[in-house]
Design an enzyme around this catalytic site. Structure first.
Site, PDB file in Angstrom:
ATOM      1  N   TRP A 259     -32.330 -51.210  27.414  1.00  0.00           N
ATOM      2  CA  TRP A 259     -30.865 -50.800  28.024  1.00  0.00           C
ATOM      3  C   TRP A 259     -29.855 -51.197  27.055  1.00  0.00           C
ATOM      4  CZ3 TRP A 259     -27.782 -54.243  31.560  1.00  0.00           C
ATOM      5  CH2 TRP A 259     -28.356 -55.709  31.406  1.00  0.00           C
ATOM      6  N   ASP A 260     -30.292 -52.409  26.061  1.00  0.00           N
ATOM      7  CA  ASP A 260     -29.279 -52.790  25.257  1.00  0.00           C
ATOM      8  C   ASP A 260     -28.152 -51.877  24.524  1.00  0.00           C
ATOM      9  OD1 ASP A 260     -31.658 -54.323  25.365  1.00  0.00           O
ATOM     10  OD2 ASP A 260     -30.935 -55.719  23.932  1.00  0.00           O
TER      11      ASP A 260
ATOM     12  N   GLU B 102     -34.693 -61.264  34.101  1.00  0.00           N
ATOM     13  CA  GLU B 102     -36.087 -61.047  34.132  1.00  0.00           C
ATOM     14  C   GLU B 102     -36.875 -62.159  34.676  1.00  0.00           C
ATOM     15  OE1 GLU B 102     -36.843 -60.015  29.945  1.00  0.00           O
ATOM     16  OE2 GLU B 102     -36.696 -58.066  30.466  1.00  0.00           O
TER      17      GLU B 102
ATOM     18  N   LYS C 255     -32.291 -65.559  34.318  1.00  0.00           N
ATOM     19  CA  LYS C 255     -32.415 -65.821  32.567  1.00  0.00           C
ATOM     20  C   LYS C 255     -31.096 -65.415  32.101  1.00  0.00           C
ATOM     21  CE  LYS C 255     -34.732 -63.282  28.948  1.00  0.00           C
ATOM     22  NZ  LYS C 255     -35.884 -62.372  28.611  1.00  0.00           N
ATOM     23  N   GLN C 256     -30.101 -64.290  32.700  1.00  0.00           N
ATOM     24  CA  GLN C 256     -29.149 -63.521  32.293  1.00  0.00           C
ATOM     25  C   GLN C 256     -28.285 -63.133  33.424  1.00  0.00           C
ATOM     26  OE1 GLN C 256     -32.393 -60.884  30.735  1.00  0.00           O
ATOM     27  NE2 GLN C 256     -30.488 -59.712  30.297  1.00  0.00           N
TER      28      GLN C 256
HETATM   29  C1  BGC Z   1     -33.590 -59.363  28.000  1.00  0.00           C
HETATM   30  C2  BGC Z   1     -33.160 -57.880  28.274  1.00  0.00           C
HETATM   31  C3  BGC Z   1     -33.246 -57.052  26.817  1.00  0.00           C
HETATM   32  C4  BGC Z   1     -34.522 -57.283  25.953  1.00  0.00           C
HETATM   33  C5  BGC Z   1     -34.162 -56.791  24.468  1.00  0.00           C
HETATM   34  C6  BGC Z   1     -34.973 -59.355  27.068  1.00  0.00           C
HETATM   35  O1  BGC Z   1     -34.910 -60.805  26.728  1.00  0.00           O
HETATM   36  O2  BGC Z   1     -33.787 -60.078  29.239  1.00  0.00           O
HETATM   37  O3  BGC Z   1     -32.263 -57.854  28.885  1.00  0.00           O
HETATM   38  O4  BGC Z   1     -32.911 -55.761  27.275  1.00  0.00           O
HETATM   39  O5  BGC Z   1     -34.528 -58.812  25.776  1.00  0.00           O
HETATM   40  O6  BGC Z   1     -33.018 -57.376  24.066  1.00  0.00           O
END
Ligand code: BGC
Length: 804
Positions: free
Chosen positions: A359-360, A498, A619-620
């Site tokens: 999704w980045d 995550e 995490k984010q």
């Molecule tokens: C993040 C995801 C991201 C992925 C790829 C993961 O560490 O939690 O949001 O899409 O890395 O960058």
């Protein structure tokens, strides 16, 4: 340091793999890590070359079952160029005394320089100067130039220029137990004394890759007497050039390389085309000139110019922003438009996340949309071409419409792994990240954003709309109606955070009613309904017929978009998911004391037989993603539509709540937090922005950047300047501005592309100037604080800022 150069003045073996990732050169078609040309893969170096979208699948037996991974394949190492004195070992920096060392990534020109002066064990002093490029205008070409100068000796030197296909995928330690030999030999030969040629094939996807290299030598500009020797093996070919060198001479070695594949357009057979390219290419100097020109044109479109009130002597921020833009443009360039590729989260710079598409894109497209939207269009087409896979995935999971994968590679099937290794505990653990269905909302957001910036109705009606409608249909089918509450729910999914994969001590993966997912789903349904109104009548009809989309279904969409469930707790806190409030508070202080860096809390807790699932620890950004993607006005409307409260305090309260409970284990996290704080707490926002800037250059996660850059965070930081500081928004038919410059900026200038117009935007502390350069005849609407101005082609609009 200059704002255009990343410079290293010392060789540091510990840092070398990080530098290789940061000094990667690429042109959107292929990329090569900035490894020393004499290096082979070892503890210090990892030369890697990757083709955009060059994937291959391999199976490995793991815990009594076969798992299959699709990887971005490390291609033959074309950089290979080394030397030795008669019968000695090949040159290696570790075996000599380094007298001077300088490596410079010249981002303005796209050239990597390395100058080394060294003394060997016999006291011979030599200087080497290397320049390298991956051609930005001719996507199949790359070139190296090495100038070798003996300072106090004369004798015989053997140069070796090779194409080495014996490479494996060995760039990520965690993947070491998995099968990693992707290439099989096809042909290698030397068509003439200067040229070597190699063809290999990936062993599952049957992608053929050819390389040809022309190596020439001269001494002080004159031809040399050369003794040739060759090595031709199934996956390896090298030309050896033995020459007598004299003290004070400059031996110039030039290696012009071509790379082609069986997927290229306008191609008969890739080996033949590799030869054609290398034969018709000019010498290093002429390639260098045309390459620099291509970069000049790119920077004209993409650069953002700042004037600071008190310019620092070393503008690290400016340099890093260039570095981030540089890597974006090397991953997705004008050449991307001709390829069937997505934008990988880690660039084509390394093997982490296997070159997959996540999704980045959500963080990357906004930057491209306002510069070269044609690139976004082609990246969206990557998704469109895989809509049937997404339909199949939805059907297989019992849903309707299109369910795009969390990780996408060659054909759009789900590429997320089922098990992942925790390097901290050495255990392989189940991976439920594929439950991040929110990637589907990101695709719709990207289509909407692209359309807002371009008004490309052709794309919308023939490709975009079908994706939007099929994704809307997916959200409608995954949503279940809870009649007791008269609300729709989405169960068993994961949000962006995550760390939360399941309820504590539950065997069932996934969580219920993730707020971000639910709001996005309702928003997608709105968008789909609105889009049906915008489409030309004939396309609307055709699409509804093709998708068998009738009034009944649209009625359900409307209903869900008004009755989607959100869960709240405390005083107006939007629960990240249902049940979040019941989780334990996490001992942030205690863990920080014990471990220092706790960004990867998941790994720490798993190694303690615990799990972040138990805690209010993210995490984010998850809930806060909503404030990143939507303005307060848009959210107020959405919440009102859903019949939930949203007042002036909602955003601040939720920021305060979640920011304390986030470890920033993803580099995307600081970008989002810095963004949402921009207009609320500038200092804190700046602190997080500065941390996001350091993510890759300082490898803040301790070892992830050597495996590939973090393109989402890179784009996010640049976009913070482009959109965050200007308040730029493409809403309705108006280009809105609401500038908020950091207090030490005196002026900022950039050029954007909006609906066919080229606009020069200059922002000063008290006012802004927008000039519509000659491009398109129609007027455009510029908005500032509720007032809409019209701007004609060739005219400049000046708007004085109003104090709040
Ligand atoms: C993040 C995801 C991201 C992925 C790829 C993961 O560490 O939690 O949001 O899409 O890395 O960058």
């Amino acid at each position: 340091m200059t704002v255009w150069s990343l410079i290293y003045n010392k060789f540091d073996p510990e840092q070398e793999k990080l530098r290789e990732a940061l000094c990667t050169l690429g042109n959107g078609y292929f990329a090569a890590r900035g490894a020393a040309s004499e290096a082979q893969s070892d503890d210090t170096h990892y030369p890697g070359t990757y083709l955009a979208g060059g994937y291959n699948r391999l199976q490995t037996e793991m815990q009594d079952r076969f798992i299959e991974n699709e990887d971005l394949v490390n291609l033959p190492n074309w950089l290979s160029l080394s030397f030795r004195y008669a019968d000695q070992d090949w040159f290696h920096l570790k075996n000599v005394e380094i007298l001077e060392y300088r490596q410079e990534l010249d981002m303005k020109r796209g050239i990597l320089h390395r100058n080394v002066r060294f003394r060997d064990s016999q006291g011979k002093r030599t200087r080497i100067k290397e320049q390298r490029l991956v051609h930005m205008a001719q996507p199949h070409l790359a070139a190296l130039r090495l100038v070798f100068s003996p300072e106090n000796w004369s004798g015989e030197v053997e140069f070796r220029s090779a194409l080495d296909g014996r490479v494996i995928n060995g760039g990520v330690d965690r993947y070491r137990d998995l099968n990693n030999v992707h290439l099989e030999p096809v042909e290698s030969d030397m068509p003439d004394a200067e040229t070597i040629r190699l063809k290999v094939r990936t062993n599952q996807s049957r992608l053929e890759i050819a390389q040809a290299a022309r190596t020439t030598l001269c001494g002080n500009g004159e031809p040399l007497d050369i003794r040739h020797e060759n090595v031709v093996e199934p996956k390896y070919v090298a030309g050896h050039f033995l020459v007598q060198v004299g003290k004070g001479m400059d031996i110039r070695v030039e290696k012009i390389v071509s790379l082609t594949t069986s997927r290229d357009k306008a191609s008969s057979e890739c080996r033949l085309e590799a030869m054609n390219h290398v034969r018709s290419a000019g010498d290093f100097e002429s390639l260098r000139n045309s390459h620099i020109l291509a970069w000049k044109h790119l920077w004209r479109r993409f650069d953002i110019d700042f004037e600071e009130k008190n310019p620092p002597i070393e503008d690290r921020t400016g340099m890093i922003l260039h570095l981030h833009t540089f890597h974006l443009l090397q991953t997705t360039s004008l050449h991307t438009m001709d390829l069937d590729v997505g934008v990988p989260s880690r660039g084509w710079h390394g093997e982490a996340y296997r070159g997959h598409i996540f999704w980045d894109e959500l963080f990357i497209f906004p930057f491209l949309n306002l510069r070269v939207p044609e690139i976004t269009r082609s990246l969206l087409m990557y998704r469109y071409r895989r809509i049937d896979q997404a339909r199949a995935a939805a059907a297989e999971a019992g849903y309707r419409g299109a369910m795009y994968p969390w990780q996408s590679g060659s054909n759009g099937r789900e590429e997320s792994q089922r098990l992942h290794l925790n390097p901290k505990s050495g255990r392989w653990i189940p991976d439920h990240s594929r439950r991040q269905r929110h990637v589907n909302a990101a695709i719709v957001y990207n289509i909407r954003d692209y359309y807002q910036a371009t008004q490309d109705m052709e794309f919308l009606s023939f490709h975009g709309a079908e994706m939007v409608l099929e994704i809307a249909r997916f959200w409608s089918s995954i949503a279940t109606y809870n009649s007791t509450m008269d609300r729709y729910e989405i169960l068993g999914v994961m949000g962006p955070d995550e760390y939360h994969e399941a309820y504590p001590d539950s065997d069932a993966p996934g969580l219920h009613n993730n707020a971000y997912t639910n709001v996005m789903a309702a928003w997608v349904l709105n968008e789909a309904l609105e889009m049906l109104e915008v489409l030309p009548e004939d396309r609307r009809k055709e699409l509804c017929e093709k998708l068998a989309l009738g009034e009944e279904e649209l009625k359900r969409w409307r209903h869900i978009s008004r009755r989607m469930r959100l869960v709240f707790h405390g005083d107006g806190i939007i629960s990240q998911f249902e049940g979040y409030d019941a989780l334990q508070e996490f001992d942030w202080e205690g863990y920080r004391e014990k471990y220092g860096d706790i960004q990867r809390l998941d790994r720490i807790l798993e190694s303690e037989d615990d799990s972040p699932d138990h805690y209010k620890a993210s995490k984010q950004a998850d809930v806060l993603m909503l404030f990143y993607l939507f303005s307060a006005d848009e959210l107020r409307e959405l919440f009102q539509q859903l019949d939930y409260p949203f007042d002036d305090e909602t955003i601040q309260k939720n920021i305060d709540y979640y920011i304390q409970r986030t470890s920033h284990g993803s580099t995307l996290s600081q970008v989002v937090h810095s963004w949402v704080l921009l207009r609320r707490n500038r200092d804190h926002s700046w602190k997080l922005f500065s941390e996001a800037l350091e993510s890759d250059i300082s490898d803040v996660q301790g070892g992830t950047t050597p495996e590939g850059i973090h393109l989402g965070a890179m784009a996010g930081t640049v976009n913070m300047i482009q959109v965050g500081y200007t308040g730029l928004e493409t809403r309705g038919d108006v280009l809105w501005f609401d500038p908020c410059l950091p207090s030490d900026l005196a002026r900022m200038e950039m050029h954007i592309h909006y609906r066919g117009h080229n606009l020069r935007i200059e922002i000063f502390p008290q006012y802004m100037k927008i000039t519509a350069c000659r491009a398109r005849k129609n007027v455009i609407k510029i908005g500032y604080k509720g007032t809409i101005h019209e701007l004609d082609e060739g005219k400049t609009l000046e708007i004085a800022f109003r104090r709040q």
